[in-house]
Design a protein around this motif. Structure first.
Motif, mmCIF file in Angstrom:
data_model
loop_
_atom_site.group_PDB
_atom_site.id
_atom_site.type_symbol
_atom_site.label_atom_id
_atom_site.label_comp_id
_atom_site.label_asym_id
_atom_site.label_seq_id
_atom_site.Cartn_x
_atom_site.Cartn_y
_atom_site.Cartn_z
ATOM 1 N N ASP A 147 9.623 -11.660 6.089
ATOM 2 C CA ASP A 147 8.260 -11.205 7.162
ATOM 3 C C ASP A 147 7.157 -10.700 6.555
ATOM 4 O OD1 ASP A 147 6.678 -10.501 9.299
ATOM 5 O OD2 ASP A 147 8.405 -9.712 10.541
ATOM 6 N N TYR A 148 6.391 -11.411 6.119
ATOM 7 C CA TYR A 148 5.036 -11.005 5.247
ATOM 8 C C TYR A 148 4.316 -10.324 6.005
ATOM 9 C CZ TYR A 148 6.719 -13.377 0.929
ATOM 10 O OH TYR A 148 7.178 -13.805 -0.328
ATOM 11 N N THR A 149 4.065 -10.323 7.275
ATOM 12 C CA THR A 149 3.176 -9.630 8.238
ATOM 13 C C THR A 149 3.776 -8.092 8.052
ATOM 14 O OG1 THR A 149 2.729 -11.377 9.551
ATOM 15 C CG2 THR A 149 2.271 -9.223 10.464
ATOM 16 N N TYR A 150 5.160 -7.674 8.209
ATOM 17 C CA TYR A 150 5.655 -6.428 8.127
ATOM 18 C C TYR A 150 5.453 -5.756 6.877
ATOM 19 C CZ TYR A 150 9.387 -3.091 7.782
ATOM 20 O OH TYR A 150 10.161 -1.968 7.478
ATOM 21 N N ILE A 151 5.683 -6.694 5.641
ATOM 22 C CA ILE A 151 5.545 -6.061 4.282
ATOM 23 C C ILE A 151 4.108 -5.729 4.084
ATOM 24 C CG2 ILE A 151 5.481 -6.574 1.845
ATOM 25 C CD1 ILE A 151 8.082 -8.556 2.535
ATOM 26 N N LYS A 152 3.127 -6.494 4.406
ATOM 27 C CA LYS A 152 1.972 -6.245 4.422
ATOM 28 C C LYS A 152 1.475 -5.014 5.276
ATOM 29 C CE LYS A 152 0.507 -10.649 4.790
ATOM 30 N NZ LYS A 152 -0.546 -11.643 5.143
ATOM 31 N N GLU A 153 1.908 -4.851 6.261
ATOM 32 C CA GLU A 153 1.453 -3.701 7.109
ATOM 33 C C GLU A 153 2.207 -2.529 6.363
ATOM 34 O OE1 GLU A 153 3.441 -4.465 10.885
ATOM 35 O OE2 GLU A 153 1.829 -5.773 11.552
ATOM 36 N N LEU A 154 3.385 -2.482 5.760
ATOM 37 C CA LEU A 154 3.888 -1.377 5.091
ATOM 38 C C LEU A 154 2.868 -0.619 3.891
ATOM 39 C CD1 LEU A 154 7.572 -2.148 4.563
ATOM 40 C CD2 LEU A 154 6.581 -0.457 6.323
ATOM 41 N N PHE A 155 2.403 -1.775 3.153
ATOM 42 C CA PHE A 155 1.343 -1.623 2.181
ATOM 43 C C PHE A 155 -0.009 -1.269 2.440
ATOM 44 C CE2 PHE A 155 4.632 -3.441 -0.314
ATOM 45 C CZ PHE A 155 4.454 -2.642 -1.729
ATOM 46 N N ILE A 156 -0.559 -1.647 3.869
ATOM 47 C CA ILE A 156 -1.725 -1.281 4.439
ATOM 48 C C ILE A 156 -1.536 0.285 4.662
ATOM 49 C CG2 ILE A 156 -3.119 -1.677 6.361
ATOM 50 C CD1 ILE A 156 -2.590 -4.613 6.298
ATOM 51 N N LYS A 157 -0.349 0.527 5.440
ATOM 52 C CA LYS A 157 -0.234 1.953 5.850
ATOM 53 C C LYS A 157 -0.154 2.798 4.787
ATOM 54 C CE LYS A 157 2.779 4.869 8.897
ATOM 55 N NZ LYS A 157 3.693 4.866 9.589
ATOM 56 N N MET A 158 0.515 2.555 3.396
ATOM 57 C CA MET A 158 0.377 3.417 2.469
ATOM 58 C C MET A 158 -0.852 3.350 1.751
ATOM 59 S SD MET A 158 3.861 2.489 0.510
ATOM 60 C CE MET A 158 4.004 0.567 0.573
ATOM 61 N N LEU A 159 -1.712 2.411 1.783
ATOM 62 C CA LEU A 159 -2.998 2.607 1.266
ATOM 63 C C LEU A 159 -3.935 3.361 2.327
ATOM 64 C CD1 LEU A 159 -3.578 -1.232 0.034
ATOM 65 C CD2 LEU A 159 -3.933 0.899 -1.336
ATOM 66 N N GLN A 160 -3.811 3.115 3.449
ATOM 67 C CA GLN A 160 -4.591 4.095 4.279
ATOM 68 C C GLN A 160 -4.250 5.676 4.243
ATOM 69 O OE1 GLN A 160 -3.510 2.443 7.966
ATOM 70 N NE2 GLN A 160 -5.353 1.375 8.461
ATOM 71 N N ASN A 161 -2.882 5.839 3.988
ATOM 72 C CA ASN A 161 -2.656 7.414 3.716
ATOM 73 C C ASN A 161 -2.927 7.741 2.479
ATOM 74 O OD1 ASN A 161 -1.666 7.398 6.365
ATOM 75 N ND2 ASN A 161 0.494 6.853 5.872
ATOM 76 N N GLU A 202 6.977 4.497 3.104
ATOM 77 C CA GLU A 202 7.078 3.285 3.473
ATOM 78 C C GLU A 202 7.656 2.236 2.286
ATOM 79 O OE1 GLU A 202 4.567 5.087 6.082
ATOM 80 O OE2 GLU A 202 4.727 5.322 3.960
ATOM 81 N N PHE A 203 7.425 2.960 1.230
ATOM 82 C CA PHE A 203 7.944 2.169 -0.131
ATOM 83 C C PHE A 203 9.456 2.098 -0.255
ATOM 84 C CE2 PHE A 203 8.492 1.301 -4.833
ATOM 85 C CZ PHE A 203 7.748 -0.007 -4.742
ATOM 86 N N SER A 204 10.038 3.045 0.444
ATOM 87 C CA SER A 204 11.625 2.807 0.478
ATOM 88 C C SER A 204 11.874 1.946 1.612
ATOM 89 C CB SER A 204 12.262 4.271 0.819
ATOM 90 O OG SER A 204 11.749 4.710 2.006
ATOM 91 N N LYS A 205 10.986 1.808 2.638
ATOM 92 C CA LYS A 205 11.445 0.610 3.828
ATOM 93 C C LYS A 205 11.260 -0.677 3.246
ATOM 94 C CE LYS A 205 9.789 3.807 7.426
ATOM 95 N NZ LYS A 205 9.129 4.017 8.526
ATOM 96 N N PHE A 206 10.191 -0.901 2.261
ATOM 97 C CA PHE A 206 10.119 -2.224 1.477
ATOM 98 C C PHE A 206 11.376 -2.302 0.747
ATOM 99 C CE2 PHE A 206 8.142 -4.240 -2.365
ATOM 100 C CZ PHE A 206 8.355 -5.541 -2.006
ATOM 101 N N MET A 207 11.877 -1.362 -0.065
ATOM 102 C CA MET A 207 13.157 -1.505 -0.802
ATOM 103 C C MET A 207 14.209 -1.978 0.268
ATOM 104 S SD MET A 207 15.222 1.215 -3.286
ATOM 105 C CE MET A 207 15.310 2.482 -1.660
ATOM 106 N N GLN A 208 14.411 -1.294 1.219
ATOM 107 C CA GLN A 208 15.600 -1.370 2.154
ATOM 108 C C GLN A 208 15.484 -3.148 2.848
ATOM 109 O OE1 GLN A 208 15.669 1.323 5.305
ATOM 110 N NE2 GLN A 208 17.634 0.459 6.110
ATOM 111 N N TYR A 209 14.217 -3.181 3.062
ATOM 112 C CA TYR A 209 13.832 -4.737 3.482
ATOM 113 C C TYR A 209 14.526 -5.779 2.653
ATOM 114 C CZ TYR A 209 11.505 -8.580 5.738
ATOM 115 O OH TYR A 209 11.722 -9.805 6.433
ATOM 116 N N ILE A 210 14.087 -5.416 1.354
ATOM 117 C CA ILE A 210 14.335 -6.522 0.362
ATOM 118 C C ILE A 210 15.935 -6.482 0.430
ATOM 119 C CG2 ILE A 210 14.423 -6.845 -1.947
ATOM 120 C CD1 ILE A 210 11.684 -5.595 -2.215
ATOM 121 N N ASP A 211 16.571 -5.521 0.372
ATOM 122 C CA ASP A 211 18.048 -5.519 0.256
ATOM 123 C C ASP A 211 18.719 -6.303 1.560
ATOM 124 O OD1 ASP A 211 20.341 -4.404 -1.320
ATOM 125 O OD2 ASP A 211 20.811 -3.125 0.394
#
Length: 336
Positions: free
Chosen positions: A229-243, A211-220
């Protein structure tokens, strides 16, 4: 306090802090004024230490790094909603308000524990007089657009935060240890070209979940004037924390009040973990969090690091590196 009388050095910071008053993660402006020597001053709460000082005293785990990222994303969302760009996000400008307990993750997600400081370079979006044809920020953490003197926007703060998190994970950046070329403009150009060539590759994301690479791609993909879209970004980090956090601490994440997205997941003691391996039942597994489970970070060995220990003539095949594949556990095993 200003170094010189009537220099206006901190006027912009005082204005920004007034705009950002009562936002969690931003220090409250206690007082400001003028000394008898006509030097402007401001008073802020005393914080514990910066991330630069913190990483010198202890190495942060993956989940701690992600927790810092989630906390700062929550703060940046509120800053950007005020149409303010920080433009100088770096280790020295991110503070912890109290002493961090070793290996603690829930502490990092407490409201206001991570503080973003130093709005001396901040500007409002669209201020073309200051945000074009000039380098703004730190060489190591400035965005690619800043290196090119292009118009800056919300995405540039996110890109700087991305570099901060990569640094926390690796204790360095690919360009942070390059010797200076002896000319600031040449350094700006050279490091900017390095960032442009490496960004959107997996070089910066090696020690993070997918998901971190998806964060990078989204920034680009963001436009400089586009509100993220902060909801989307936070969901990426929440998923990483859960995993990465299979412990009772996960309850803290799920009930972290400043992040609405987590609240929407509920406060149950159970979480769903998607298993990607070829197990007999490759479905979502409902896993009960147990008191005796601890947060254990997977040990990752990069082939590139192993190969670097050999001269080219020594390597005949991948077996030379003494790597075996365990088909039962689907793991690479490094043998001595």
């Amino acid at each position: 306090m200003e170094k010189y009388p009537n220099s206006g050095q901190i006027d912009g910071e005082i204005k920004a802090l007034k705009e950002l008053d009562q936002i969690g993660g931003i220090p409250n402006l206690i007082h400001h004024g003028m000394t008898s020597e006509n030097k402007c001053f401001l008073i802020l709460p005393l914080l514990n230490c910066s991330l630069r000082e913190l990483v010198k005293s202890q190495q942060l785990s993956l989940s701690q790094t992600l927790a810092i990222g989630l906390s700062l994303i929550e703060t940046l969302e509120k800053v950007h909603q005020k149409n303010i760009l920080h433009l100088d996000i770096k280790l020295e400008n991110i503070m912890v308000s109290q002493k961090l307990q070793k290996n603690s993750k829930e502490q990092l997600l407490q409201p206001g524990f991570i503080q973003l400081i130093d709005f001396g370079l901040s500007q409002t979006l669209g201020n073309s007089k200051f945000l074009k044809n000039v380098f703004i920020g730190s060489l190591n953490f400035a965005s690619r657009a800043s290196h090119k003197g292009e118009s800056l926007g919300y995405k540039d703060d996110l890109e700087s935060l991305f570099y901060v998190l990569v640094y926390l994970r690796n204790c360095k950046l690919p360009w942070s240890q390059k010797p200076s070329m002896g000319c600031k403009n040449m350094d700006i150009k050279f490091i900017g070209e390095m960032k442009a060539s490496i960004f959107n590759t997996m070089v910066l994301c090696q020690k993070f979940p997918l998901e971190f690479s998806k964060f990078m791609q989204y920034i680009d993909e963001l436009k400089h004037y586009q509100m993220p879209d902060y909801t989307y970004i936070k969901e990426l980090f929440i998923k990483m924390l859960q995993n990465t956090s299979l412990s009772p601490i996960m309850d803290q994440f799920l009930n972290y009040s400043p992040v609405q997205s987590i609240n929407q997941l509920g406060s149950s003691e159970k979480i769903l973990i998607r298993v990607e391996q070829n197990l007999p039942n490759n479905n979502s597994i409902e896993t009960q969090i147990q008191d005796d489970i601890i947060d254990v970070e997977a040990k990752v060995v990069h082939l590139s690091d192993l190969i670097g220990k050999y001269t080219t003539i020594q390597i005949k095949s991948i077996q030379t590196l003494n790597i075996e594949y365990d088909y039962n556990s689907s793991n690479l095993c490094i043998t001595k």
